[in-house]
Design an enzyme around this catalytic site. Structure first.
Site, PDB file in Angstrom:
ATOM      1  N   TYR A 148      45.581  20.009  20.960  1.00  9.39           N
ATOM      2  CA  TYR A 148      45.888  18.737  21.531  1.00  9.39           C
ATOM      3  C   TYR A 148      45.157  17.577  21.251  1.00  9.39           C
ATOM      4  O   TYR A 148      45.203  16.755  20.319  1.00  9.39           O
ATOM      5  CB  TYR A 148      46.407  18.486  22.827  1.00  9.39           C
ATOM      6  N   ALA A 149      43.690  17.617  21.900  1.00 10.84           N
ATOM      7  CA  ALA A 149      42.733  16.806  21.702  1.00 10.84           C
ATOM      8  C   ALA A 149      42.238  16.709  20.326  1.00 10.84           C
ATOM      9  O   ALA A 149      41.905  15.574  19.807  1.00 10.84           O
ATOM     10  CB  ALA A 149      41.626  17.078  22.633  1.00 10.84           C
ATOM     11  N   ALA A 150      42.027  17.796  19.756  1.00  6.24           N
ATOM     12  CA  ALA A 150      41.559  17.767  18.303  1.00  6.24           C
ATOM     13  C   ALA A 150      42.533  17.213  17.247  1.00  6.24           C
ATOM     14  O   ALA A 150      42.249  16.101  16.675  1.00  6.24           O
ATOM     15  CB  ALA A 150      41.402  19.277  17.726  1.00  6.24           C
ATOM     16  N   ALA A 183      61.843   9.714  18.590  1.00  6.20           N
ATOM     17  CA  ALA A 183      62.375   8.664  19.314  1.00  6.20           C
ATOM     18  C   ALA A 183      63.490   8.923  20.043  1.00  6.20           C
ATOM     19  O   ALA A 183      64.086   8.012  20.916  1.00  6.20           O
ATOM     20  CB  ALA A 183      62.893   7.497  18.419  1.00  6.20           C
TER      21      ALA A 183
END
Lengths: 79, 246
Positions: free
Chosen positions: B153-155, B12
């Protein structure tokens, strides 16, 4: 101070939303009292909190009736 | 909207996570935001203070199980049981698969996917007892469409979607919803790492002709966290300017 059996029974009644007289020592949580898998996980969580003791998953699988729960707690949780 | 509720937002200190933390806090939640460094945690505490909102910044490395346990225990005891979890923390380690190192693969899976499993598990007990809860994880358009150089990252991002659908089925009976927000290209430090030409090329692929703002994501998260979204679970909400439609 109520007995272990009374305390466990109270939790079963609350968690599964059943009547107290249905919770006999040998009544199966799943087959007789209509608990699903999530209910049984929550029941064990509630027992852990009430008796301030960890119940390992392998042991939790063997706790399927009031009698089994009381026996386990007497042996492992109550000092 | 969220008065009396406690929200936990990972990652955050800046970008999308910061916008989410501020949005939830502005709508009444007490927010605990996490960052990996002391400086990040202080920055979080400071932006809450500057905005006159209730919130805390805490240090958390989401790859460390014992830190997660410690943080959740602290939040439960000192702030209240969180009924909103936003899994936002994430990193990139881009490389073509032919060149990808095991460390690059592992770092992404641990930080972006395993963390979602660990955080969700850690807060679930409280949510089950409360008979309410909102778990919202930030995935990516890349998890839907793929992207050269981002197999890892996509996985991980597609993994979040499958995880959330399964968990949604598990905890639905307890009034807990589990959803995913899949941002497109948002104007943050992560996308500022791209070159000008790359950004221009990207923008030309977006029907709304601009990169998204962190606030665009924060509004979607706040909606899914709200009572208005009570009947939405197991879904992936794309917020991508129309870049991918499915």
């Amino acid at each position: 101070m109520s007995s272990i059996e009374e305390r466990v029974k109270k939790i079963v009644v609350e968690q599964l939303g059943v009547e107290e007289d249905q919770v006999t020592p040998d009544a199966s949580f799943v087959d007789d009292l209509g608990a699903d898998s999530l209910d049984t996980v929550e029941l064990v969580m509630a027992l852990e909190e009430e008796f301030d003791c960890e119940i390992p998953d392998e042991e939790a699988e063997n706790i399927q009736t009031l009698g089994q729960a009381v026996a386990y707690i007497e042996e492992h949780c109550e000092k | 909207m969220f008065a009396g509720k406690v929200a936990l937002v990972t990652g955050a200190s800046r970008g999308i996570g910061k916008a989410i933390a501020l949005e939830l806090a502005a709508k009444g939640a007490t927010v605990v935001g996490t960052a990996t460094s002391e400086a990040g945690a202080e920055a979080i505490s400071l932006y809450f203070k500057d905005a006159g909102l209730e919130g805390y910044g805490k240090v958390l490395d989401v790859t460390q199980p014992e830190q997660i346990d410690e943080l959740v225990s602290w939040v439960n005891a000192e702030v209240g049981v969180p009924t909103i979890l936003v899994n936002n923390a994430g990193i990139t380690r881009d490389n073509l698969l032919m060149r990808m190192k095991d460390e690059e693969w592992e770092a992404i899976i641990q930080t972006n996917l395993t963390s979602v499993y660990r955080m969700s598990k850690a807060v679930l007990r409280g949510m089950m007892k409360a008979r309410e809860g909102r778990i919202i994880s930030i995935a990516s358009v890349v998890g839907l469409m793929g992207n050269a150089g981002q197999t890892n990252y996509a996985a991980a991002k597609a993994g979040i979607m499958g995880f959330s659908k399964s968990l949604a089925r598990e905890v639905g009976p307890r009034g807990i919803t589990v959803n995913v927000v899949a941002p497109g290209f948002i104007d943050t430090d992560m996308t500022r790492a791209l070159g000008e030409d790359q950004r221009a090329a990207l923008t030309s692929q977006i029907p709304l002709q601009r990169l998204g703002e962190p606030e665009d994501i924060a509004k979607a998260v706040a909606f899914l966290a709200s009572e208005d979204a009570a009947y939405i679970t197991g879904q992936t909400l794309s917020v991508n300017g129309g870049m991918v439609m499915c």
